[in-house]
Scaffold this motif. Structure first.
Motif: not given
Lengths: 544, 544
Positions: A65-66, A70, A79, A82, A268, A270-271, A286-287, B65-66, B70, B73, B77-80, B82, B86, B271, B287
């Motif tokens: 997932y991570a 990333i 940025p 990074a 729901k 999708m990004f 879900n993502y 970092y991960a 997570i 963002y 930005i994640d779809p609903e 998810a 997460r 960012f 970052y």
């Protein structure tokens, strides 16, 4: 696959054996969240082993997932400064994943679970099978060899980028020979009894080998080369002018959202984001992420890119959600993945019966420019077949010939019959023979793709195979009574999605590709359906 | 701190002891990438121990970092669909981190390294000290207690959200008592000899306790309460109308980028993104993320939010880059972090000498609306001091009184002198006594903040303390000869950044807060500078 620009999809990134960098000296590394030493009692205690399996899967899930997150977002939103830190974090996460999978404890666990198959559920048996396979791809490569290969391909990729820009084959040539040598050596270490190229073909499409692809490509070659020659002899091409011009970028993004809806993607999950090289990926069902671009002067390319990436996303989000936190999540192979993206791009998106719906959707955003275009004009404009130089811009008919050429050259390099120095010549000759085009420089010739520089030999063939799988699925739908034209004409793709979900998507990685095809179609893979489809479609278009 | 809406900054999220969920029965868990059993030879081999320390830090870095990525963002930005996935991924990464830190091997390693301090570099000694402290905050809580507390605060947060919307103190009341009981019990388990509230104060600001804060807040109270009363007695307020109105959102975002540049943030490491509740965070010094919002009808609030979050980002990106992949990365405490954000928001951003520069920057984007406003009008409009109900909307002068009230109530709850049922009454009385305002409902009263519901007792005081640290830094700059007015009038903040970088930022977590202040200022923390500053500034504005 005409105007779609597809880079290397990232679906299989985590499976790439070539990325192995962690130490694989099993027994030295221990596993977070798991007992440090295997419990001998577990031999008589499958329950404890199943709990350990679930725990292993949870940790792999979190790292996956991570890492996917990333990798997806990093390049577009991080940025500038990074980049190095991102690479460092990713390589540590990858190292942890490999330590987890390659540890002696995991090896023993998978062995014990493999021997008590009858006590496991079908899903658990598939987990053990897939994890064992993923693990063996890593542990069979000595750590020193794996990290040398990573260094080589990193360097080779950098050299290739410059060489492509400068049309300078000579600078890339020694790297290509070294990559092939390394891949042969690693394949021998992993499976001494097997032909090295077969080892890599099998990695990207489990169950495939040269014999399989030779049979497939010889059918393709016998069908498409003469068909293209007939088309070229007609000296006629449908006009593309009706879909040319400048198309406002903002409205193209709105169109992209509508195309996702048209394909049946649930907003729901999708990004949708912007990128230079389109791709899609999914963190869970879900993502899903679709990263696309819009070129103001090529709306058709953008539309088919969206349909293509949308097909990938439908597959990933269509897996049974119960597999989300397991290694069975996601697509089972590169070929099956391409079968889904190309299904929506070509079999749906480039069908005459779907033209009114697709054109209608586009016209709602560009009434002034497309309002007077007829579905037939649109259909013909988006189905021109012609020899061309660049694979990612090739049409549906000639695309597999671009792949065939790469497949043939990969075989010659792996067998030692050719060296890197021979490649530009082989390339020119084959592009002339199969596609009837003259290669003018290596930038648009043997240097066009990143795959070889990155050590991805064996990957290309899956692109063509995916198209053939898709044709067989389509054939089977019709054979089972689906009113193909009726469904496409209606614009409601629900029956197609239901079929694909039931036969392909939901299984994730729990079924191997050949099994998916055989169970879905009631017969083994057969390239005849693909060839028949191409002949029928393009004979009609060109009046052959 | 006037119009800035600050939620809970996420800087200390990873330090929160309350989030402990992993098993802390040390010895059961092993560490990825580290030898499974401590090597007895390492006792005589500090080199191997230092290598193990570096390895531990690398793994902690990758997880941090991960996780930060997570968390930053994900929500925007994640779809609903998810959200749950997460949360699952984050909790597993957190669990791994805790297993890593809490393992018996890590404990033994840190103990050995702690005993050979003379062989370590100053940075390594700081790493061992900080890791030992981070570890003890986790291992001293039994796993069952930690996970029960996580469940309680998750539930309590959900109940609080509804209660706040419905102005329904009664539904939240039992949860508040349970949270306090749990925090008292956990504190006793961790440090049986200490007062429970002191344990939590120390967590958020290492080295602080009730005696420290009592002295601080009594000075603040003696200064600000009568000062505010004098101001209220004047029955005059500067007009704010010159900065009111609708301000185009797109231009406000362009202004936000200019404000980052004005503060001196390097765009290559930044960012900037949108969010409902502003925050900033950093993955490494390369970052930083600032998430802000723009309300079209409150440009002043948005400007000061940007300056505030920019101060946090300057601190995080100003840490010595060599600490990036260690636990010494980032800010040393919540109080020092707030000292930096409030420095740029208030000591710079609300200074009369800076008004021409700040107003000038704003006017370039809104010439029509602000072109005729004078710096003096702007200065007065952004420095109104008045009693108010909501902490996050309070001005620079009254902000510490909002905090004082929370601090006093936290003490009463922890000592048992008050129960949750008494809180609304205590709240009303104190808002009347200190701020001269009448609390009309609990939504804008004792239910306004999320901190108590989330088990963050002891956090609030650091907000006020940060303001006081900042005043002392400012005092010292001037004492050392910095031409404060000249620097602010010039609009070039480089001398201020150079001072803060040299005395505060670069150390990261390698120095504790009290040490930072004493080394930077040549004297221990002294709230007098803060009180003097407030009296001088607001007496001048209100002609007292």
């Amino acid at each position: 696959m005409a105007e779609t620009t597809d880079g290397i999809p990232s679906f299989d990134d985590l499976d790439e054996p070539v990325a192995a960098t962690a130490t694989t000296t099993a027994g030295q590394t221990s596993i977070p969240g798991m007992p440090a030493s295997p419990n001998p009692a577990a031999l008589a205690n499958p329950k404890a082993d199943i709990a350990a399996l679930n725990d292993l899967e949870r940790h792999l899930f979190a790292h996956r997932y991570a890492s996917i997150g990333i990798e997806c977002y990093g390049p577009s939103i991080d940025p500038e400064a990074a980049t190095g830190d991102r690479g460092e974090a990713l390589s540590i996460l990858q190292e942890e994943d490999q330590a987890l999978l390659c540890s002696a404890e995991t090896g023993a666990l998978l062995e014990r679970l493999g021997s008590v198959g009858e006590l496991l559920s079908p899903t658990q048996r598939a987990q053990v099978r897939v994890l064992t396979r993923d693990r063996s791809r890593l542990v069979d490569i000595p750590a020193v060899e794996a990290s040398a290969f990573t260094r080589l391909t990193t360097e080779s990729d950098a050299v290739w980028r410059k060489a492509k820009d400068a049309n300078d084959w000579a600078s890339f040539e020694p790297y290509l020979d070294r990559v092939v040598d390394s891949m042969r050596r690693i394949a021998k270490l992993r499976r001494p009894e097997a032909d090295p190229y077969d080892v890599w073909l099998d990695d990207f499409e489990h169950g495939s080998d040269r014999a399989f692809y030779d049979a497939f490509f010889s059918q393709v070659k016998e069908t498409v080369v003469p068909l293209l020659a007939q088309i070229q002899a007609k000296r006629w091409q449908p006009s593309r002018s009706c879909v040319e011009g400048k198309f406002d970028e903002r409205r193209q993004w709105e169109l992209a959202s509508n195309l996702m809806a048209l394909e049946g993607l649930d907003p729901k999950v999708m990004f949708l984001t912007k990128t230079e090289h389109p791709y899609s990926d999914a963190l869970t069902t879900n993502y899903a992420v679709i990263a696309a671009h819009v070129h103001p002067d090529d709306v058709v390319s953008n539309v088919y890119t969206m349909l293509h990436e949308g097909g990938h996303a439908l597959y990933e989000t269509g897996v049974d959600p119960s597999l989300n936190y397991t290694s069975l999540k996601g697509g089972t192979s590169s070929g099956i993945h391409e079968s889904q993206s190309r299904f929506f791009e070509n079999y749906v998106g480039r069908d005459r019966a779907f033209a009114p719906t697709l054109l209608g959707t586009m016209s709602r955003h560009f009434r002034g420019q497309l309002g007077r275009v007829t579905p037939n004009q649109f259909y013909l404009a988006t189905n021109r077949a012609e020899g061309s130089l660049v694979r990612t811009e090739a049409d549906e008919l000639t695309y597999p010939l671009h792949i065939l050429i790469r497949y043939e050259i990969e075989q010659l390099l792996f067998s030692g019959e050719a060296k890197a120095a021979d490649v530009p010549g082989l390339w020119r000759q084959r592009y002339k023979d199969y596609l009837g085009v003259k290669v003018t420089d290596d930038t648009h010739g043997a240097l066009q793709d990143t795959h070889w520089a990155d050590g991805l030999f064996g990957y290309f063939p899956t692109y063509a195979l995916g198209g053939a799988y898709g044709a067989q699925f389509r054939h089977r739908m019709i054979e089972e009574g689906m009113d193909w034209e009726g469904v496409l004409s209606s614009g409601d793709l629900a029956p197609i999605r239901a079929w694909l979900r039931d036969r392909v998507w939901r299984f994730g990685r729990s079924k191997d590709p050949a099994q998916i095809v055989e169970d879905a179609c009631g017969e083994p893979f057969d390239a005849r359906h693909y060839c028949d489809y191409l002949v029928e479609k393009f004979s009609a278009i060109y009046g052959l």
